[in-house]
Each structure stands twice: as C-alpha cells, then as structure tokens.
Design a protein around this motif. Structure first.
Motif, PDB file in Angstrom:
ATOM      1  N   LYS A   9       1.617  -4.682   3.416  1.00 34.98           N
ATOM      2  CA  LYS A   9       2.907  -3.823   3.763  1.00 34.98           C
ATOM      3  C   LYS A   9       2.472  -2.527   3.511  1.00 34.98           C
ATOM      4  N   LEU A  10       2.419  -1.637   4.573  1.00 35.27           N
ATOM      5  CA  LEU A  10       1.925  -0.279   4.603  1.00 35.27           C
ATOM      6  C   LEU A  10       3.114   0.867   4.570  1.00 35.27           C
ATOM      7  N   PHE A  11       3.409   1.448   3.516  1.00 36.37           N
ATOM      8  CA  PHE A  11       4.174   2.198   3.201  1.00 36.37           C
ATOM      9  C   PHE A  11       4.059   3.841   3.386  1.00 36.37           C
ATOM     10  N   GLY A  12       4.817   4.545   4.294  1.00 37.99           N
ATOM     11  CA  GLY A  12       4.372   5.927   4.603  1.00 37.99           C
ATOM     12  C   GLY A  12       5.138   6.438   5.928  1.00 37.99           C
ATOM     13  N   ASN A  13       4.791   7.656   6.131  1.00 36.16           N
ATOM     14  CA  ASN A  13       5.077   8.123   7.619  1.00 36.16           C
ATOM     15  C   ASN A  13       4.694   7.245   8.619  1.00 36.16           C
ATOM     16  N   MET A  14       5.561   6.454   9.436  1.00 33.27           N
ATOM     17  CA  MET A  14       4.992   5.609  10.597  1.00 33.27           C
ATOM     18  C   MET A  14       3.941   6.259  11.561  1.00 33.27           C
ATOM     19  N   GLU A  15       4.496   7.382  11.867  1.00 34.53           N
ATOM     20  CA  GLU A  15       3.746   8.170  12.897  1.00 34.53           C
ATOM     21  C   GLU A  15       2.239   8.632  12.383  1.00 34.53           C
ATOM     22  N   ASP A  16       2.150   9.032  11.163  1.00 38.75           N
ATOM     23  CA  ASP A  16       0.886   9.441  10.595  1.00 38.75           C
ATOM     24  C   ASP A  16       0.250   7.903  10.479  1.00 38.75           C
ATOM     25  N   ILE A  17       0.690   6.906   9.882  1.00 42.34           N
ATOM     26  CA  ILE A  17       0.039   5.666   9.811  1.00 42.34           C
ATOM     27  C   ILE A  17      -0.695   4.993  11.166  1.00 42.34           C
ATOM     28  N   VAL A  38       0.810  -1.169   0.029  1.00 45.38           N
ATOM     29  CA  VAL A  38      -0.108   0.078   0.080  1.00 45.38           C
ATOM     30  C   VAL A  38       0.732   1.252  -0.173  1.00 45.38           C
ATOM     31  N   ALA A  39       0.781   2.046  -1.161  1.00 46.26           N
ATOM     32  CA  ALA A  39       1.710   3.199  -1.281  1.00 46.26           C
ATOM     33  C   ALA A  39       0.977   4.339  -0.488  1.00 46.26           C
ATOM     34  N   GLU A  40       1.721   5.171   0.591  1.00 44.83           N
ATOM     35  CA  GLU A  40       1.264   6.245   1.328  1.00 44.83           C
ATOM     36  C   GLU A  40       0.116   5.487   1.929  1.00 44.83           C
ATOM     37  N   ALA A  41       0.021   4.963   2.856  1.00 45.34           N
ATOM     38  CA  ALA A  41      -0.967   4.309   3.704  1.00 45.34           C
ATOM     39  C   ALA A  41      -1.407   5.080   5.031  1.00 45.34           C
ATOM     40  N   THR A  42      -1.596   6.163   4.671  1.00 42.70           N
ATOM     41  CA  THR A  42      -1.774   7.270   5.978  1.00 42.70           C
ATOM     42  C   THR A  42      -3.132   7.732   6.035  1.00 42.70           C
ATOM     43  N   ASN A  43      -3.926   7.548   4.965  1.00 42.69           N
ATOM     44  CA  ASN A  43      -5.343   8.059   5.339  1.00 42.69           C
ATOM     45  C   ASN A  43      -6.374   7.138   5.700  1.00 42.69           C
TER      46      ASN A  43
END
Length: 299
Positions: free
Chosen positions: A45-53, A21-26
């Motif tokens: 697999k979740l890709f993105g800013n870990m804190e936002d995720i 998942v590309a940019e999994a932050t929303n």
C-alpha cells in the motif's frame, strides 16, 4: 539458515502479507517495492501524493496497475505518515516501511499516544547477519536507536530481539551481553549490567531465551576462545544475539561485519506492535530486500 533462503521461503508463501509504505514518492523506495513485487514477497500500500508516486513509478517502470499494489492519496507528508501508521495499527497492513520521510518523523508518529502501535516497550534496532564461514545467522542489537541504554532499557532491547528470533523459529536463542571482559568489574558498568541481565533471565524476568554475561566479543562467538579462557557457559562461543552496551559498539560491529567480513545484512526496528523497515540510500538493493523479508517473516 541463510538470508536468501528466508527470502525464498517468503516468496513461496501462498498468503501474502501487506506492507504500508509511508510517503512512497522517491525512487529508492519504489525500487525496493518493485523488487519486492518481482520476487513476489508481499502486497504494498503506497501512501503519498498520487501524482508524485505515478511520476516516479513511471521513471523506474514500476507497474502501478499490478493487483499487489494499491495507491492511497495523501495531501501532505504528515498525512501520508499518519495514514500508513493507521493502516498498520488497524491491522490492514502487517509491516510499516519508511519512504521519503525523515526517520524521526516516522518514529514520532509510531510513538504518538493513540497511534495504536505502542506496546509499552522502547523501540530498538535488530540487525541480522549472514557471515561467511559461520554456520548460523547472527543477530546484533542495538546498533541504531538507543545511545546509552540503562539496565531496564537493555531488558527491553533483549526481549525485542528475542521475540524477533522466536518468530524465525529459534526457540531459545543464546544471548550474550557484551563487555570488554568476561568477568564482573564494578568499575565497568557494562559488565555489571550483563551479570544482572543474566540473573534476571534465570529468575524469569527475561523470557524465551538463555542469557549469560558479561562476555567479551571473542568468547561470545568463538569456541576456541571459550576453551582457551576456560569459560563455563552455555552461551559463550555459540551466541545467537549480541547485545551491545552502547550504540558506538553496535555501530562499529555492524560496519565491521559488512565491510571487513563481507556479511549480508537485514535490519528492522522492533518494539512496536509491527516491524518497521527503515531503508536508506546507503543500503544496497539486496539489503533492502533482506530487511523487507526480515520484517515480513517476523510480523
């Protein structure tokens, strides 16, 4: 065959595939991931800013400690996209899924020279519909990618859709290139292209399917229409795949099926080395799960 049956089949598979998942932050994306975990469809697999995720996951009660989820920190949106694409191209993941990133940015990364996901074909949208009263699934292409494809693009669009249906167990799908009429009219390019595509399939330039056209929408899907117009065709009245001449036709049919016919729908982008799931806010939760299952079963 039904979409729910496909989801059920996927949930009972012992060996699970992996979705990058590309940019999994929303929230919308992580809700789809949560539903996929609950239904036991895949690993993620979740890709993105870990804190936002982590923050968004907490808001929707998604357990990131689940063994089927792994987090991959990215320092920027572009970094998240590149890492997700690399995960798929290096075969560490099976499906690419869009998160909180513009579609054009994600597809640009897929098409970039050296991405590892290009296979020489154009990308095209393939939609799969379960329409009440119809005894088999219906596929529609292209309703979301190619605006006004020429003949060579239509060849690739057909082959993309055929490859997808083959992976679902439909060995020789019946393909109907649509036009306004079922006869060749030199003044109507869609009818000319359809006739050429039919001949190309007969000569082996399009494979693993049966192509016949031009066919108007009614005689492509209705046996009564086929009989009434005395059309001699193995595709007419029983098409599996409808090939649209222009994006307006595909877009209109897609929305007519869902709004007027109350169809269930799944959609993926085909033509890369792995399926791509492009979820949007307008998609229902049900549609997102169907699209995810569609991609996983055809990867």
């Amino acid at each position: 065959m039904s979409l729910d049956k496909l989801v059920n089949e996927l949930s009972h598979m012992e060996e699970k595939k992996t979705v990058a998942v590309a940019e999994a932050t929303n929230e919308e994306t992580l809700k789809a991931v949560k539903d996929g975990i609950i239904m036991n469809l895949a690993n993620f697999k979740l890709f993105g800013n870990m804190e936002d995720i982590r923050k968004t996951a907490s808001d929707i009660d998604l357990d990131l400690d689940d063994s089927r989820i792994t987090l991959h920190h990215a320092t920027s949106l572009q970094h998240a996209v590149e890492k997700a694409v690399a995960s798929v191209s290096e075969e560490r993941s099976d499906v690419l899924m869009k998160g909180d990133v513009a579609t054009k940015i994600l597809l640009k990364a897929v098409l970039k020279e050296g991405s590892g996901l290009r296979n020489g074909r154009i990308l095209s949208h393939v939609a799969m519909f379960e329409i009440p009263g119809r005894d088999k699934l219906l596929f529609l292409t292209d309703a979301g990618m190619n605006i006004s494809p020429g003949l060579e693009e239509k060849v690739q669009i057909i082959q993309n859709a055929v490859d997808v249906t083959n992976r679902l167990g439909i060995e020789e799908p019946k393909v109907a290139p649509l036009a306004a009429v079922e006869i060749v009219n030199p003044a109507m390019q869609a009818s000319v292209d359809a006739a050429v595509l039919s001949q190309m399939q007969k000569r082996g330039q399009i494979t693993n399917c049966l192509v016949d056209g031009p066919l108007a929408f009614d005689n492509a899907i209705s046996l009564d229409s086929k009989k009434h117009k005395k059309i001699q065709s193995d595709v007419a009245g029983d098409a599996d795949i409808l090939v649209c001449p222009y994006i307006e036709v595909g877009n209109t049919l897609y929305k007519a099926f869902t709004y007027f016919a109350d169809a269930k729908v799944a959609g993926i982008i085909s033509g890369a080395k792995a399926p791509i799931v492009l979820t949007s806010r307008a998609d229902t939760a049900e549609s997102k799960i169907y699209s995810l299952a569609f991609a996983l079963l055809t990867s």
